[in-house]
Design an enzyme around this catalytic site. Structure first.
Site: not given
Length: 308
Positions: A19-21, A47, A170, A197, A201, A246, A271
């Site tokens: 993840s880039s978060q 990402s 996403d 996620k 997913r 999503r 959300k």
């Protein structure tokens, strides 16, 4: 309990392949550190457009981030000891491009027209690239600085594509439902991050697409969706949302193909988009034959700020 007395200068080496978060959070905290900060990616960065968005926003608040290496590889980020946040006074907040993807896809599936305002050719968000995938599938995309218009002639069928979605994980979920109405299979590549996620997913998309009549081949970081024969999607399927906003928004688009679909726990969209279903209903005629309406994915706002 976290006991802290501020953060001190140093170097961090983190993974960017999940993840880039994590990287974005460290970057945003770095100007508050007592001294310079160096952050290295020890494997690969997925990402990357989201990271570029973070760095661009930091620059608007007076912070410069030095980048060494390729953003699509294993870059290093340096924030100098003299960097600090300064209020720009006011800033334009774009509409959410991920949320816009549902309405753009709805027009492509239905064979109508939708204009989304709030993000366009000058957007800093990577997810606007989803419009390029829609165009490859047979729709017509018109760009303006702050809007995107998608239209499709009902006599021009959608066609399956092979898409690298590493930068748009996403929006790539939306592609899964478009694939149900396309001629030929659609391959969605480089989406291992789906597995990390709000829910798993990849498994969720495979399960719900299968319920709707598709045949889905699942691999570690990609899937191949074969649409139902003659694109006859199963009716009145109950879609499990897995408490994932999503999933609910993505699979509601089956209705744009004239298929009754039941979304379990639609409230999970709160959300990120609590009014999603009201917005979807507002642009749809009773038979879903035309989506020729203008919508706002999330109306841009000018946020005033002051120096602390």
């Amino acid at each position: 309990t976290i006991d802290a007395n501020g953060l001190t200068t140093g170097t961090a080496s983190i993974s960017g392949k999940m993840s880039s978060q994590f990287l974005s959070s460290l970057l945003m905290a770095s100007p508050l550190v007592k001294g310079g900060v160096t952050i290295t990616i020890k494997d690969e960065l997925i990402s990357a457009p989201y990271v570029s968005l973070t760095i661009g926003l930091m620059k608007k608040f007076g912070v410069n981030v030095e980048i060494e290496g390729d953003m699509d590889g294993a870059p290093t980020f340096k924030i100098g000891a003299d960097e600090s946040y300064t209020s720009p006074g006011s800033i334009l907040v774009e509409g959410d491009a991920s949320s816009a993807s549902y309405f753009l896809a709805g027009a492509a599936i239905t064979g109508g027209t939708v204009t989304v305002r709030g993000c366009g050719s000058e957007s800093v968000q990577g997810d606007v690239a989803f419009a390029d995938v829609i165009e490859r599938m047979g729709a017509t995309v018109t760009w303006a600085p702050e809007s995107i218009t998608v239209t499709r002639d009902p006599n021009t069928p959608l066609k399956g594509v092979d898409a690298d979605c590493l930068a748009i994980p996403d929006a790539a979920m939306t592609l899964a439902v478009m694939a149900l109405f396309a001629d030929g299979p659609t391959t969605i590549r480089n989406v291992y991050s789906w597995r990390l996620k709000e829910t798993e997913r990849m498994k969720a998309i495979v399960a719900e697409c299968t319920k709707l009549g598709a045949t889905v081949e699942e691999f570690r970081d990609y899937c191949i969706i074969h649409p139902p024969k003659d694109n006859k999607v199963n009716e009145n399927v109950v879609i499990e949302t897995y408490d994932d906003h999503r999933m609910a928004m993505t699979f509601s688009l089956a209705a744009c193909g004239g298929v009754d679909v039941i979304i379990d726990d639609p409230g999970c969209t709160a959300k990120t988009f609590p009014t999603y279903f009201e917005m979807l209903g507002s642009v749809a005629t009773p038979d879903f034959s035309d989506l020729a309406e203008e919508i706002s994915a999330a109306t841009p706002k000018v946020v005033e700020s002051k120096d602390a």
